[in-house]
Write a protein that holds these residues in place. Structure first.
Motif, mmCIF file in Angstrom:
data_model
loop_
_atom_site.group_PDB
_atom_site.id
_atom_site.type_symbol
_atom_site.label_atom_id
_atom_site.label_comp_id
_atom_site.label_asym_id
_atom_site.label_seq_id
_atom_site.Cartn_x
_atom_site.Cartn_y
_atom_site.Cartn_z
ATOM 1 N N THR A 135 0.853 -1.193 0.000
ATOM 2 C CA THR A 135 0.000 0.000 0.000
ATOM 3 C C THR A 135 0.888 1.241 0.000
ATOM 4 O O THR A 135 2.027 1.225 0.473
ATOM 5 N N ASP A 136 0.320 2.304 -0.521
ATOM 6 C CA ASP A 136 1.060 3.558 -0.714
ATOM 7 C C ASP A 136 0.215 4.693 -0.130
ATOM 8 O O ASP A 136 -0.778 4.446 0.551
ATOM 9 N N ARG A 137 0.544 5.902 -0.461
ATOM 10 C CA ARG A 137 -0.195 7.070 0.043
ATOM 11 C C ARG A 137 -1.596 7.130 -0.565
ATOM 12 O O ARG A 137 -1.887 6.451 -1.539
ATOM 13 N N GLY A 138 -2.414 8.006 -0.018
ATOM 14 C CA GLY A 138 -3.742 8.235 -0.566
ATOM 15 C C GLY A 138 -3.683 9.125 -1.804
ATOM 16 O O GLY A 138 -2.690 9.819 -2.047
ATOM 17 N N ILE A 181 -6.565 4.655 -1.804
ATOM 18 C CA ILE A 181 -5.220 4.351 -1.316
ATOM 19 C C ILE A 181 -4.467 3.720 -2.480
ATOM 20 O O ILE A 181 -4.981 2.810 -3.138
ATOM 21 N N ARG A 223 1.570 0.138 -4.617
ATOM 22 C CA ARG A 223 2.865 0.133 -5.300
ATOM 23 C C ARG A 223 3.150 -1.235 -5.891
ATOM 24 O O ARG A 223 2.950 -2.265 -5.248
ATOM 25 N N HIS A 226 -5.378 1.135 -7.418
ATOM 26 C CA HIS A 226 -5.908 1.874 -6.268
ATOM 27 C C HIS A 226 -6.990 1.075 -5.546
ATOM 28 O O HIS A 226 -7.638 0.212 -6.143
ATOM 29 N N LEU A 237 -5.437 13.810 2.099
ATOM 30 C CA LEU A 237 -4.112 13.709 1.472
ATOM 31 C C LEU A 237 -2.980 13.998 2.462
ATOM 32 O O LEU A 237 -1.841 13.607 2.228
ATOM 33 N N GLU A 272 -3.003 12.802 5.481
ATOM 34 C CA GLU A 272 -2.873 11.635 6.365
ATOM 35 C C GLU A 272 -1.788 10.692 5.847
ATOM 36 O O GLU A 272 -1.672 10.481 4.648
ATOM 37 N N GLU A 273 -1.065 10.118 6.787
ATOM 38 C CA GLU A 273 -0.121 9.061 6.409
ATOM 39 C C GLU A 273 -0.922 7.769 6.268
ATOM 40 O O GLU A 273 -1.900 7.565 6.980
ATOM 41 N N PHE A 274 -0.520 6.909 5.360
ATOM 42 C CA PHE A 274 -1.114 5.570 5.352
ATOM 43 C C PHE A 274 0.041 4.573 5.410
ATOM 44 O O PHE A 274 0.995 4.696 4.651
ATOM 45 N N SER A 330 2.618 1.533 4.969
ATOM 46 C CA SER A 330 2.956 0.697 3.820
ATOM 47 C C SER A 330 2.874 -0.771 4.251
ATOM 48 O O SER A 330 3.746 -1.261 4.949
#
Ligand code: 2AM
Length: 190
Positions: A78-81, A95, A98, A130, A150, A152-154, A156
């Protein structure tokens, strides 16, 4: 002839769904109408098929089996939003995923090719991996929501792709109901 709305997707592990649920909870208090994806429903779409005659779905499943057997399980993260189409007019909150080795992209291209042979129209838009977490239904405060989302951290999370899933989608007033019609396992590494 009866048709079934369907798509091809990959499932994501429970920890990703739980993290998405936590993120949704953080954003829910904002005064924006959003239809939030139920965490259990979160998935990575490879190809949207639309309404398909029931009699064709067996062949779609077989095509997926053949493709899946040509691939060993592989890892994604998973990566950023992100938002579609843009942060000024957000419609879809997602989300990112990668695909460092490009294996997902290759798989999607094979799915496109195989299904094109079965008469399914090719996707015109470039593939963006996504996980949709919400669809914005009102314009009011939508930019503010996008800004907060945007920022917010998400985490990995790394996860293995082990199956291609042919999913049935029934649109209900209280949200989509997804039912797996076929699961095509990727080749066992042993
Ligand atoms: P989305 O999450 O970006 O909306 C079921 O609707 C799945 O198919 C969703 O993951 C959705 O992607 C995807 N999809 C792709 N193209 C679509 C379309 N034209 N209509 C509805 N869903 C589509």
């Amino acid at each position: 002839m009866a048709t079934i709305r369907s798509f091809v997707c990959i499932d994501v592990p429970p920890e990703v769904k739980a993290a998405i649920e936590r993120l949704q909870t953080k954003l829910r208090h904002l005064p924006v109408e959003v239809s939030w994806t139920r965490p259990a429903n979160v998935h990575l779409t490879l190809k949207f098929l639309g309404d398909v005659e029931e009699a064709r779905l067996g062949r779609v499943g077989e095509a997926l089996d053949e493709i899946a057997q040509a691939h060993a399980p592989f890892e994604l993260a998973t990566d950023r939003g992100g938002v579609f189409p843009n942060a000024d007019r957000p419609r879809v909150l997602w989300i990112g995923v990668r695909d460092e080795r490009g294996l997902l992209r290759a798989l999607v291209a094979q799915v496109e090719d195989a299904l094109a042979q079965h008469g399914f129209a090719r996707e015109a838009r470039p593939f963006t991996a996504h996980l949709t977490i919400g669809r914005v239904r009102s314009e009011r405060s939508a930019r503010e929501l996008a800004r907060r989302f945007l920022a917010e951290e998400f985490p990995s999370y790394r996860f293995l792709v082990t199956h291609l899933i042919l999913m049935r989608s029934d649109l209900r007033p209280d949200g989509a109901l997804y039912t797996p019609l076929h699961r095509a396992p990727l080749r066992d590494r042993s």
